[in-house]
Write an enzyme that holds these catalytic residues in place. Structure first.
Site, PDB file in Angstrom:
ATOM      1  N   ASP A   8       0.853  -1.191   0.000  1.00 16.60           N
ATOM      2  CA  ASP A   8       0.000   0.000   0.000  1.00 16.60           C
ATOM      3  C   ASP A   8       0.887   1.240   0.000  1.00 16.60           C
ATOM      4  O   ASP A   8       2.120   1.143  -0.144  1.00 16.60           O
ATOM      5  CB  ASP A   8      -1.036  -0.044   1.131  1.00 16.60           C
ATOM      6  CG  ASP A   8      -0.450   0.209   2.519  1.00 16.60           C
ATOM      7  OD1 ASP A   8       0.788   0.371   2.624  1.00 16.60           O
ATOM      8  OD2 ASP A   8      -1.222   0.239   3.487  1.00 16.60           O
ATOM      9  N   CYS A  65       2.447  -3.722   4.014  1.00 17.68           N
ATOM     10  CA  CYS A  65       1.668  -2.513   4.299  1.00 17.68           C
ATOM     11  C   CYS A  65       2.267  -1.895   5.563  1.00 17.68           C
ATOM     12  O   CYS A  65       3.462  -2.082   5.812  1.00 17.68           O
ATOM     13  CB  CYS A  65       0.168  -2.806   4.405  1.00 17.68           C
ATOM     14  SG  CYS A  65      -0.327  -3.902   5.747  1.00 17.68           S
ATOM     15  N   THR A  67       1.664  -2.544   8.806  1.00 15.91           N
ATOM     16  CA  THR A  67       1.984  -3.610   9.763  1.00 15.91           C
ATOM     17  C   THR A  67       2.134  -4.981   9.105  1.00 15.91           C
ATOM     18  O   THR A  67       2.601  -5.929   9.736  1.00 15.91           O
ATOM     19  CB  THR A  67       0.847  -3.750  10.791  1.00 15.91           C
ATOM     20  OG1 THR A  67      -0.367  -4.035  10.074  1.00 15.91           O
ATOM     21  CG2 THR A  67       0.672  -2.482  11.615  1.00 15.91           C
ATOM     22  N   HIS A 133       3.352 -32.307   9.044  1.00 17.51           N
ATOM     23  CA  HIS A 133       2.802 -30.978   8.746  1.00 17.51           C
ATOM     24  C   HIS A 133       1.805 -31.020   7.589  1.00 17.51           C
ATOM     25  O   HIS A 133       0.907 -30.185   7.518  1.00 17.51           O
ATOM     26  CB  HIS A 133       3.931 -30.001   8.434  1.00 17.51           C
ATOM     27  CG  HIS A 133       4.947 -29.908   9.527  1.00 17.51           C
ATOM     28  ND1 HIS A 133       4.632 -29.449  10.785  1.00 17.51           N
ATOM     29  CD2 HIS A 133       6.256 -30.266   9.563  1.00 17.51           C
ATOM     30  CE1 HIS A 133       5.711 -29.503  11.551  1.00 17.51           C
ATOM     31  NE2 HIS A 133       6.715 -30.000  10.831  1.00 17.51           N
TER      32      HIS A 133
HETATM   33  C1  RB5 Z   1      -2.525   2.408   6.546  1.00 18.99           C
HETATM   34  O1  RB5 Z   1      -2.598   3.524   7.364  1.00 18.99           O
HETATM   35  C2  RB5 Z   1      -2.442   1.157   7.398  1.00 18.99           C
HETATM   36  O2  RB5 Z   1      -3.670   0.925   8.028  1.00 18.99           O
HETATM   37  C3  RB5 Z   1      -2.029  -0.025   6.573  1.00 18.99           C
HETATM   38  O3  RB5 Z   1      -0.800   0.241   5.963  1.00 18.99           O
HETATM   39  C4  RB5 Z   1      -1.828  -1.335   7.307  1.00 18.99           C
HETATM   40  O4  RB5 Z   1      -0.992  -1.194   8.398  1.00 18.99           O
HETATM   41  C5  RB5 Z   1      -3.034  -2.096   7.623  1.00 18.99           C
HETATM   42  O5  RB5 Z   1      -3.001  -3.221   8.140  1.00 18.99           O
END
Ligand code: RB5
Length: 151
Positions: A8, A65, A67, A133
């Site tokens: 993102d 992204c 996190t 597994h």
């Molecule tokens: C964007 O602000 C943030 O929410 C996105 O990058 C991510 O961390 C979502 O899980």
């Protein structure tokens, strides 16, 4: 190996670093975007990479992204995807060996670029061990396909 990559707006810079690193290692990288720092909804690229992995258009996927959580959740909605968020190389390695992950995700707000490269390297160097597994992976598929789990 052919690797799909998606991110993102928060992770454009780290995506570029990881993409270059993978290419330097000899991998073919298919970039599903975004390449803009304009606000971008992570389900779009998470879903695109998930579909590409499940369809066999790419061998594996990397998602980034803020996190790693949202984008991995999007990918995991695609049948056949096993995506996990890893912030350390050990979890990345074991996620392949035990859980046969086909997508790795991490957070640009969580890990630095050196650690991110280590995570990706450990993940790519590992392979699924099968054996005990394999039964558990089949159980995951059963849940996914039937929303049931036979005892
Ligand atoms: C964007 O602000 C943030 O929410 C996105 O990058 C991510 O961390 C979502 O899980």
């Amino acid at each position: 190996m052919k690797i799909g990559i998606g991110n993102d707006h928060v992770a454009v810079e780290l995506k570029g670093i990881i993409k270059k690193h993978l290419e330097e290692l000899g991998h073919e990288v298919v970039d599903f975007g975004t390449n803009s720092t304009e606000r971008f909804d992570y389900p779009v690229s998470g879903f695109a990479v998930g579909k590409a992995v499940a369809a066999g258009d790419v061998d594996l996927g990397v998602l980034i992204c803020g996190t790693g959580v949202g984008i991995s959740l999007a990918a995991n909605k695609v049948h056949g995807v096993r995506a996990c968020v890893c912030s350390d190389p050990y979890t990345a390695k074991l996620s392949r060996e035990h859980n046969d992950t086909n997508i790795i995700a991490f957070g640009a707000r969580v890990v630095g670029s050196e650690l991110a490269m280590m995570i990706v390297d450990e993940w790519l160097a590992a392979s699924f061990e099968g054996g005990r597994h394999a039964k558990r992976i089949a159980m995951l598929a059963e849940i996914e396909e039937t929303q049931e789990l036979r005892a």
